[in-house]
Each structure stands twice: as structure tokens, then as C-alpha cells.
Design a protein around this motif. Structure first.
Motif, PDB file in Angstrom:
ATOM      1  N   ARG A  46       1.114  -1.418  -0.082  1.00 11.05           N
ATOM      2  CA  ARG A  46       0.311  -0.077  -0.054  1.00 11.05           C
ATOM      3  C   ARG A  46       1.190   1.590   0.339  1.00 11.05           C
ATOM      4  NH1 ARG A  46      -5.370   2.044   1.581  1.00 11.05           N
ATOM      5  NH2 ARG A  46      -5.145   3.678   1.677  1.00 11.05           N
ATOM      6  N   SER A  47       1.748   1.273   1.134  1.00 10.57           N
ATOM      7  CA  SER A  47       2.641   2.617   1.189  1.00 10.57           C
ATOM      8  C   SER A  47       3.518   2.722  -0.431  1.00 10.57           C
ATOM      9  CB  SER A  47       3.875   2.454   1.929  1.00 10.57           C
ATOM     10  OG  SER A  47       4.477   3.049   2.312  1.00 10.57           O
ATOM     11  N   THR A  48       3.388   1.922  -0.718  1.00  8.02           N
ATOM     12  CA  THR A  48       4.594   2.065  -2.202  1.00  8.02           C
ATOM     13  C   THR A  48       4.039   2.055  -3.983  1.00  8.02           C
ATOM     14  OG1 THR A  48       5.080  -0.661  -2.201  1.00  8.02           O
ATOM     15  CG2 THR A  48       6.843   0.810  -1.343  1.00  8.02           C
ATOM     16  N   ALA A  49       2.232   1.409  -3.471  1.00  6.22           N
ATOM     17  CA  ALA A  49       1.659   1.656  -4.199  1.00  6.22           C
ATOM     18  C   ALA A  49       0.634   3.540  -4.508  1.00  6.22           C
ATOM     19  CB  ALA A  49       0.272   0.877  -4.805  1.00  6.22           C
ATOM     20  N   GLY A  50       1.577   4.199  -3.392  1.00  5.33           N
ATOM     21  CA  GLY A  50       0.919   5.387  -3.344  1.00  5.33           C
ATOM     22  C   GLY A  50       2.033   6.304  -3.564  1.00  5.33           C
ATOM     23  N   THR A  51       1.993   7.141  -2.668  1.00  2.40           N
ATOM     24  CA  THR A  51       2.906   8.650  -2.722  1.00  2.40           C
ATOM     25  C   THR A  51       4.611   7.650  -2.584  1.00  2.40           C
ATOM     26  OG1 THR A  51       1.450   9.422  -1.794  1.00  2.40           O
ATOM     27  CG2 THR A  51       3.551  10.641  -1.299  1.00  2.40           C
ATOM     28  N   GLY A  52       4.239   6.498  -1.635  1.00  3.98           N
ATOM     29  CA  GLY A  52       5.980   6.485  -2.131  1.00  3.98           C
ATOM     30  C   GLY A  52       6.324   5.750  -3.746  1.00  3.98           C
ATOM     31  N   GLY A  53       5.709   5.163  -4.601  1.00  5.39           N
ATOM     32  CA  GLY A  53       5.893   4.461  -5.213  1.00  5.39           C
ATOM     33  C   GLY A  53       6.222   6.027  -6.334  1.00  5.39           C
ATOM     34  N   PHE A  54       6.031   7.359  -5.880  1.00  6.59           N
ATOM     35  CA  PHE A  54       5.854   8.402  -6.655  1.00  6.59           C
ATOM     36  C   PHE A  54       7.025   9.347  -6.568  1.00  6.59           C
ATOM     37  CE2 PHE A  54       5.056  12.953  -6.404  1.00  6.59           C
ATOM     38  CZ  PHE A  54       6.028  13.756  -7.519  1.00  6.59           C
ATOM     39  N   VAL A  55       7.614   8.679  -4.957  1.00 11.18           N
ATOM     40  CA  VAL A  55       8.678  10.030  -4.499  1.00 11.18           C
ATOM     41  C   VAL A  55       9.745   8.390  -4.783  1.00 11.18           C
ATOM     42  CG1 VAL A  55      10.108   9.795  -2.647  1.00 11.18           C
ATOM     43  CG2 VAL A  55       7.975  10.805  -2.730  1.00 11.18           C
ATOM     44  N   LEU A  56       9.504   7.237  -4.754  1.00 11.22           N
ATOM     45  CA  LEU A  56      10.701   6.416  -5.624  1.00 11.22           C
ATOM     46  C   LEU A  56      11.240   5.952  -7.026  1.00 11.22           C
ATOM     47  CD1 LEU A  56      13.001   3.645  -5.358  1.00 11.22           C
ATOM     48  CD2 LEU A  56      11.058   2.274  -5.672  1.00 11.22           C
ATOM     49  N   LEU A  57       9.848   6.394  -7.625  1.00 11.46           N
ATOM     50  CA  LEU A  57      10.590   6.537  -8.479  1.00 11.46           C
ATOM     51  C   LEU A  57      11.213   8.192  -9.962  1.00 11.46           C
ATOM     52  CD1 LEU A  57       7.545   4.901 -10.984  1.00 11.46           C
ATOM     53  CD2 LEU A  57       9.615   4.155 -10.733  1.00 11.46           C
ATOM     54  N   LEU A  80      -5.354   4.412  -5.571  1.00 10.10           N
ATOM     55  CA  LEU A  80      -5.160   2.549  -6.179  1.00 10.10           C
ATOM     56  C   LEU A  80      -4.289   1.895  -5.227  1.00 10.10           C
ATOM     57  CD1 LEU A  80      -3.610   3.946  -9.631  1.00 10.10           C
ATOM     58  CD2 LEU A  80      -5.579   3.232  -8.780  1.00 10.10           C
ATOM     59  N   GLY A  81      -3.621   2.186  -4.187  1.00  8.59           N
ATOM     60  CA  GLY A  81      -2.982   0.806  -3.021  1.00  8.59           C
ATOM     61  C   GLY A  81      -3.839   0.690  -2.440  1.00  8.59           C
ATOM     62  N   GLY A  82      -4.451   1.316  -1.951  1.00  5.29           N
ATOM     63  CA  GLY A  82      -6.289   0.453  -1.019  1.00  5.29           C
ATOM     64  C   GLY A  82      -6.670  -0.099  -1.931  1.00  5.29           C
ATOM     65  N   ILE A  83      -7.076  -0.356  -3.177  1.00  5.83           N
ATOM     66  CA  ILE A  83      -7.948  -0.992  -4.353  1.00  5.83           C
ATOM     67  C   ILE A  83      -7.163  -2.074  -4.484  1.00  5.83           C
ATOM     68  CG2 ILE A  83      -8.687  -1.363  -6.417  1.00  5.83           C
ATOM     69  CD1 ILE A  83     -10.207   1.109  -6.084  1.00  5.83           C
ATOM     70  N   TRP A  84      -5.604  -1.630  -4.441  1.00  7.36           N
ATOM     71  CA  TRP A  84      -4.421  -3.388  -4.741  1.00  7.36           C
ATOM     72  C   TRP A  84      -4.715  -4.246  -3.809  1.00  7.36           C
ATOM     73  CZ3 TRP A  84      -0.926   0.516  -8.115  1.00  7.36           C
ATOM     74  CH2 TRP A  84      -1.419   0.884  -9.293  1.00  7.36           C
ATOM     75  N   THR A  85      -4.535  -3.543  -2.337  1.00  9.28           N
ATOM     76  CA  THR A  85      -4.130  -4.570  -1.265  1.00  9.28           C
ATOM     77  C   THR A  85      -5.428  -4.960  -0.228  1.00  9.28           C
ATOM     78  OG1 THR A  85      -4.190  -2.599  -0.151  1.00  9.28           O
ATOM     79  CG2 THR A  85      -1.564  -3.280  -1.165  1.00  9.28           C
ATOM     80  N   GLY A  86      -6.382  -4.077  -1.214  1.00  8.37           N
ATOM     81  CA  GLY A  86      -7.734  -4.497  -0.943  1.00  8.37           C
ATOM     82  C   GLY A  86      -8.020  -4.015   0.743  1.00  8.37           C
ATOM     83  N   THR A  87      -6.882  -3.170   0.995  1.00  5.63           N
ATOM     84  CA  THR A  87      -7.094  -1.988   1.967  1.00  5.63           C
ATOM     85  C   THR A  87      -8.030  -1.031   2.414  1.00  5.63           C
ATOM     86  OG1 THR A  87      -5.199  -1.053   1.830  1.00  5.63           O
ATOM     87  CG2 THR A  87      -4.904  -3.049   3.013  1.00  5.63           C
ATOM     88  N   VAL A  88      -8.498  -0.362   3.628  1.00  4.74           N
ATOM     89  CA  VAL A  88      -9.253   0.970   3.754  1.00  4.74           C
ATOM     90  C   VAL A  88      -8.309   1.898   4.952  1.00  4.74           C
ATOM     91  CG1 VAL A  88     -11.028   0.169   3.233  1.00  4.74           C
ATOM     92  CG2 VAL A  88     -10.487   0.253   5.657  1.00  4.74           C
ATOM     93  N   LEU A  89      -8.716   3.555   4.824  1.00  2.88           N
ATOM     94  CA  LEU A  89      -7.731   4.263   5.533  1.00  2.88           C
ATOM     95  C   LEU A  89      -9.621   4.998   6.354  1.00  2.88           C
ATOM     96  CD1 LEU A  89      -5.853   6.370   3.662  1.00  2.88           C
ATOM     97  CD2 LEU A  89      -4.832   4.746   5.359  1.00  2.88           C
ATOM     98  N   LEU A  90      -9.251   4.575   8.140  1.00  5.55           N
ATOM     99  CA  LEU A  90      -9.650   4.813   8.722  1.00  5.55           C
ATOM    100  C   LEU A  90      -9.071   6.085   9.681  1.00  5.55           C
ATOM    101  CD1 LEU A  90     -10.831   1.291  10.314  1.00  5.55           C
ATOM    102  CD2 LEU A  90     -12.148   2.684   8.226  1.00  5.55           C
ATOM    103  N   ASP A  91     -10.257   6.611  10.428  1.00  2.43           N
ATOM    104  CA  ASP A  91      -9.683   7.443  11.138  1.00  2.43           C
ATOM    105  C   ASP A  91      -9.277   6.754  12.590  1.00  2.43           C
ATOM    106  OD1 ASP A  91     -10.693   9.379  13.502  1.00  2.43           O
ATOM    107  OD2 ASP A  91     -11.318  10.543  12.500  1.00  2.43           O
ATOM    108  N   ARG A  92      -8.120   7.244  13.033  1.00  7.21           N
ATOM    109  CA  ARG A  92      -7.518   6.728  13.202  1.00  7.21           C
ATOM    110  C   ARG A  92      -7.783   6.989  15.058  1.00  7.21           C
ATOM    111  NH1 ARG A  92      -1.848   5.742  12.775  1.00  7.21           N
ATOM    112  NH2 ARG A  92      -1.663   4.974  15.338  1.00  7.21           N
TER     113      ARG A  92
END
Length: 179
Positions: free
Chosen positions: A109-120, A151-163
Motif C-alpha cells: 500500500r505504501s509503495t503503491a501510493g506516494t511512496g511509489g511516486f517518490v521512489l520513481l 489505487l494502493g487501497g484497491i490493489w491491497t484490499g485495504t481502507v483508511l480509517l480515522d485513527r
């Protein structure tokens, strides 16, 4: 509280700012050591430094790769989950039932989002162009997906919730139809 597009965008901006600030914080002492070691700025050199103590690749590692690894790999995977930006806006990655995703899912999830952008972007050249496209597609995904999962959430089957919530929100009740 709901996960809004504004919260997600602010979290992504916090992630980008954290990478830049951490990189600068790590590079400043390295450059000071270079200057003390006799290195001088040289615009012709690949890293802009030459002379005794020139360690151009180390500057790239310390200024870009190390912050990326700390903020987009170690923090989400080994910490309680989520990137620095997600934590700043009080979000946490979760499975739809509210439980913690596996470390592999958190990394993906981390690398599919902003992390992937930064890495590239850090790799440079053609990868930076791909990274720009990756970032644009990710931005559209963040805005257009249900719950702003991205996209990271869709690809990994995760969601973001309020902490501040312990469980996933209940799905909305279906209206009862009386005949």
C-alpha cells in the motif's frame, strides 16, 4: 470522522514534505563533513562535489534513498501502520473489518501510493517520467475511489480509517420497503 479527499491530499503532501525535510536534515551534516574534509563544490562533478572526501553516491543515498526507506518502508511496516502523512491527518490503513493489514499489504500500500511516486522520482530519467504519470494516476485514484482509498487501497484490499475509531464503520442500513 469521515475520510475525505482533503484529508487524503493533506496526508500525501505531508508525506512529500517529510521526505524532503528528512533528506535535507541528513544531507546538511554530510555536506559539512565534506567541506571539513577538503571537498569543494564543483558544478561539473555528478553530485556537485569534488576533491578529497568526495562521496557523491553517498549524498544520494543519505538525501533520498534513506528518507524513502525510513518513511515509506520501515515506518508503515514496522510501526503501527500508515505513513507519516497518514498519521498527521489521523488516518490508519486497515482491512475492511477494521483489523490491521499484514506487513506485506502495508508495504504494498505504501509503495503503491506516494511512496511509489517518490521512489520513481528518486531513480531519475525515464523512471521520473513514469513517476509523474504514477503520481497523476494515484491522484485521480485518490479522488475517484470510494472512501478515497486510492489505487494502493484497491490493489491491497485495504481502507483508511480515522485513527480515533477502533472498528470499521457499519455499512449504511438499507431502507426498509413496506408493501
Amino acid at each position: 470522522r469521515p475520510v475525505t479527499a482533503r484529508r487524503r491530499l493533506l496526508g500525501a503532501l505531508c508525506d512529500l514534505l517529510a521526505v524532503v525535510l528528512l533528506g535535507a536534515t541528513l544531507v546538511v551534516p554530510l555536506r559539512a563533513a565534506l567541506l571539513l574534509g577538503g571537498a569543494t563544490p564543483d558544478p561539473e562533478a555528478p553530485s556537485g562535489w569534488a576533491g578529497p572526501g568526495w562521496i557523491g553516491p553517498a549524498e544520494a543515498v543519505v538525501g533520498t534513498w534513506l528518507p524513502w526507506a525510513l518513511l515509506f518502508v520501515l515506518l508503515p511496516v514496522l510501526g503501527p501502520g500508515g505513513t507519516m502523512g497518514q498519521r498527521a491527518v489521523l488516518l490508519r490503513p486497515s482491512l475492511p473489518d477494521g483489523s490491521r493489514p499484514s506487513r506485506v499489504r502495508l508495504l504494498a500500500r505504501s509503495t503503491a501510493g506516494t511512496g511509489g511516486f517518490v521512489l520513481l522520482q528518486d531513480i531519475g530519467d525515464l523512471a521520473a517520467t513514469v513517476g509523474t504519470l504514477w503520481g497523476l494516476v494515484g491522484l485521480v485514484g485518490l479522488l475517484a475511489t470510494t472512501g478515497h482509498r486510492g489505487l494502493g487501497g484497491i490493489w491491497t484490499g485495504t481502507v483508511l480509517l480515522d485513527r480515533r475509531t477502533r472498528h470499521a464503520p457499519e455499512p449504511p442500513a438499507l431502507p426498509v420497503r413496506h408493501e
